[in-house]
Design a protein around this motif. Sequence first.
Motif, short mmCIF file in Angstrom:
data_model
loop_
_atom_site.label_atom_id
_atom_site.label_comp_id
_atom_site.label_asym_id
_atom_site.label_seq_id
_atom_site.Cartn_x
_atom_site.Cartn_y
_atom_site.Cartn_z
N TYR A 106 -5.36 -9.56 4.67
CA TYR A 106 -5.32 -8.95 6.01
C TYR A 106 -6.50 -9.41 6.84
O TYR A 106 -6.37 -9.68 8.04
CB TYR A 106 -5.30 -7.43 5.91
CG TYR A 106 -5.27 -6.77 7.27
CD1 TYR A 106 -4.13 -6.86 8.06
CD2 TYR A 106 -6.37 -6.11 7.77
CE1 TYR A 106 -4.09 -6.30 9.31
CE2 TYR A 106 -6.34 -5.54 9.03
CZ TYR A 106 -5.19 -5.64 9.79
OH TYR A 106 -5.17 -5.09 11.02
N GLN A 129 -5.91 -5.57 -6.66
CA GLN A 129 -4.94 -5.61 -5.58
C GLN A 129 -5.62 -5.31 -4.24
O GLN A 129 -5.35 -5.97 -3.25
CB GLN A 129 -3.85 -4.59 -5.86
CG GLN A 129 -2.54 -4.99 -5.22
CD GLN A 129 -1.47 -3.99 -5.47
OE1 GLN A 129 -1.75 -2.82 -5.77
NE2 GLN A 129 -0.23 -4.41 -5.34
N ALA A 184 -8.88 -0.66 10.73
CA ALA A 184 -7.62 -0.75 9.99
C ALA A 184 -7.85 -1.39 8.63
O ALA A 184 -7.27 -0.98 7.63
CB ALA A 184 -6.59 -1.56 10.78
N ILE A 242 -9.15 1.20 6.37
CA ILE A 242 -8.11 2.15 5.98
C ILE A 242 -7.17 1.53 4.95
O ILE A 242 -6.78 2.15 3.98
CB ILE A 242 -7.35 2.64 7.22
CG1 ILE A 242 -8.24 3.57 8.02
CG2 ILE A 242 -6.07 3.36 6.83
CD1 ILE A 242 -7.71 4.00 9.32
N LEU A 243 -6.86 0.25 5.17
CA LEU A 243 -6.03 -0.47 4.20
C LEU A 243 -6.69 -0.47 2.83
O LEU A 243 -6.05 -0.21 1.81
CB LEU A 243 -5.81 -1.90 4.68
CG LEU A 243 -5.03 -2.82 3.74
CD1 LEU A 243 -3.60 -2.35 3.61
CD2 LEU A 243 -5.06 -4.24 4.22
N ILE A 266 -0.95 0.88 12.24
CA ILE A 266 -2.36 0.61 12.56
C ILE A 266 -2.75 -0.82 12.22
O ILE A 266 -3.60 -1.41 12.87
CB ILE A 266 -3.34 1.60 11.89
CG1 ILE A 266 -3.13 1.62 10.40
CG2 ILE A 266 -3.23 2.97 12.49
CD1 ILE A 266 -4.24 2.33 9.69
N LEU A 267 -2.13 -1.39 11.19
CA LEU A 267 -2.44 -2.79 10.90
C LEU A 267 -1.83 -3.70 11.95
O LEU A 267 -2.40 -4.73 12.31
CB LEU A 267 -1.90 -3.19 9.53
CG LEU A 267 -2.49 -2.53 8.29
CD1 LEU A 267 -1.81 -3.06 7.06
CD2 LEU A 267 -3.96 -2.79 8.21
N ILE A 320 -5.36 -7.97 -1.27
CA ILE A 320 -4.58 -7.67 -0.07
C ILE A 320 -5.48 -7.50 1.14
O ILE A 320 -5.16 -7.97 2.24
CB ILE A 320 -3.72 -6.42 -0.32
CG1 ILE A 320 -2.65 -6.79 -1.33
CG2 ILE A 320 -3.10 -5.93 0.96
CD1 ILE A 320 -1.86 -5.64 -1.80
N LEU A 330 0.43 2.92 8.08
CA LEU A 330 -0.36 1.74 7.85
C LEU A 330 0.21 0.57 8.63
O LEU A 330 -0.51 -0.20 9.26
CB LEU A 330 -0.34 1.42 6.36
CG LEU A 330 -1.56 0.68 5.87
CD1 LEU A 330 -2.80 1.48 6.18
CD2 LEU A 330 -1.46 0.42 4.40
N SER A 373 -6.36 2.80 1.08
CA SER A 373 -5.05 3.25 0.60
C SER A 373 -4.58 2.48 -0.61
O SER A 373 -3.49 2.71 -1.09
CB SER A 373 -4.04 3.14 1.74
OG SER A 373 -3.84 1.81 2.05
N LEU A 374 -5.38 1.54 -1.10
CA LEU A 374 -4.98 0.81 -2.30
C LEU A 374 -5.86 1.24 -3.47
O LEU A 374 -7.08 1.28 -3.34
CB LEU A 374 -5.14 -0.70 -2.07
CG LEU A 374 -4.13 -1.30 -1.09
CD1 LEU A 374 -4.65 -2.61 -0.55
CD2 LEU A 374 -2.81 -1.50 -1.78
N ALA A 397 0.84 -1.20 0.00
CA ALA A 397 0.00 0.00 0.00
C ALA A 397 0.87 1.25 0.00
O ALA A 397 2.09 1.16 0.08
CB ALA A 397 -0.91 -0.01 1.22
N ASN A 398 0.23 2.40 -0.06
CA ASN A 398 1.00 3.62 -0.28
C ASN A 398 1.64 4.21 0.96
O ASN A 398 2.85 4.32 1.06
CB ASN A 398 0.12 4.67 -0.95
CG ASN A 398 -0.47 4.13 -2.23
OD1 ASN A 398 0.15 3.26 -2.87
ND2 ASN A 398 -1.63 4.57 -2.61
N ASN A 399 0.81 4.60 1.92
CA ASN A 399 1.40 5.31 3.06
C ASN A 399 1.88 4.32 4.12
O ASN A 399 1.25 4.08 5.12
CB ASN A 399 0.42 6.32 3.65
CG ASN A 399 -0.92 5.69 3.98
OD1 ASN A 399 -1.19 4.58 3.54
ND2 ASN A 399 -1.71 6.35 4.77
#
Lengths: 220, 82, 219
Positions: free
Chosen positions: C144, C136, C123, C126-127, A163-164, C140, A160, C130-131, A154-156
């Motif tokens: 998770y 993908q 989370a 949010i994951l 928090i993950l 992903i 991430l 962000s993709l 992922a990007n940021n």
Amino acid sequence: MNNLVSFIRKEVTLEWRQRYAINGILLYLVSTIFICYLSFNVRSNQLNPITWNALFWIILLFTAINAVAKSFIQEKEGKYLYYYWLISPQTLIISRIVYNTLLMLVLAFIGYGMYSLVLGNPVGDPVLFLFNLLLAAVSFSSALTMISAIASKANNNQTLMAILGFPVILPMLLMVIKISKNALDGIARGESYDEILTLLAINLIVGAVSYLLFPYLWRS
Amino acid sequence: MKRLTIISAFILSSLFVQAQDKIKIEESDYGNEQVEMADEFRKEGKIYVLTGVICLILGGIIAYLLVIDKKVSRLEKEIKKP
Amino acid sequence: MRKNWWKFLTIALLFYTIIAGLLMEVPRLVILNETIRALYFHVPMWFGMIIMLGVSVVYSIKYLRNPEQKHDDTAVEFANVGIIFGVLGILTGMLWAQFTWGDWWSGDPKQNAAAIGLLIYFAYFILRGSLDNVDQRARISAIYNIFAFSALIPLLFILPRLTDSLHPGSGGNPGFNAYDLDRRLRMVFYPAVLGWTLLGVWMASLRVRIKKIEHQLDL
């Protein structure tokens, strides 16, 4: 198997060659400990054991997240492709977990030394405590390695990663803290078997799940 | 394929652990007049008012859900037609 | 109509829950008093959350085996409803805990576990956010989802053990967790769990269908 060992050796040599990364993490750990020491503004041995314990593990947790994060996030694209041809995903994840365990072990021992130097060392059962450090290193690396692999897609990344990682690491962290509290109080070791077993069981589950899931992640 | 079955087996197997010691609820607990309950409130029948109010609200929400459900079904049909 | 029988079952069960839950006789227990009836409304939220999240994980596994858009949609929507149930469960739990144990946040293991479950699924979203790439993102987040859920489940069993000394049941302060449900409570409790869960399934399935329509419109 042979592949695995040689790959881990390669990782360690690579790390050793460009020491700035591991030095950076070490410095991070040491400065965090020192900041804690200064902000508590205490002389040695005045921290109450529960605070001592919690603070120690929180510092280690953050260090672990920072240290493990770079295992996938900081890789270059080209390197991935290279690995892709070279080894199977299973070998890669296991070698990464083992490597991160070693890294965490080093960090945990140095951290423990430094921490007890400045903030005192109320540990009643050092053997159990050190054993627990080993367990913690295994747990942190088995949970966080997979997370860092996920976050690297992922990007940021850094946020991430945190928090993950937090919710996933929490069960292990709680067990580790419990065992370490037992070690601190120096109560009979038999009392901790239950926790140690549970911790190992969670490790097994998390490790197995990463082992099984990683190939899917790798394909992209 | 097998892998994912194993994962599910793992997750499931961790579900079957541990039991806790619990206090049994005895038949006598139902008649235990020492514990204060809203008996007065019930005797006056006001509880039916409360039940009615909550049921009406639930009914309204469910009616709304049913309307949405119908609308979605209609859209599904419309999209299939052309 | 025939395919919709379970929706009517849901409606019937929910009305039964409310009517029987409010009107039927309940054991007279110290501290709990009338609030024991919250058992039929609060606890099913917790069950519902776990079941919804479980379904979400099952669909994530399905997605990994067979990458189809609909599996991903289902996983996401069930996670969504699971979060709603979780938030409701936590809020109702806090209210109930304030009454019985005297604290909004009393450190009850179930409360903590629910909070952690929510953290995981926040989370998760949010994951997803962000993709950018659709495939993908689906894959992903499915990974998770499975990973986090398999770490969460052991937690549900660890937490009660860890906080045993604080646990309201064992410290002479009987919170509800300490009681074993008897036959009469179960007569309402199980239908309640089923009813609320089915309601969640219904809401999730509506969302999935709407998403499907959206995808078809996009094509």
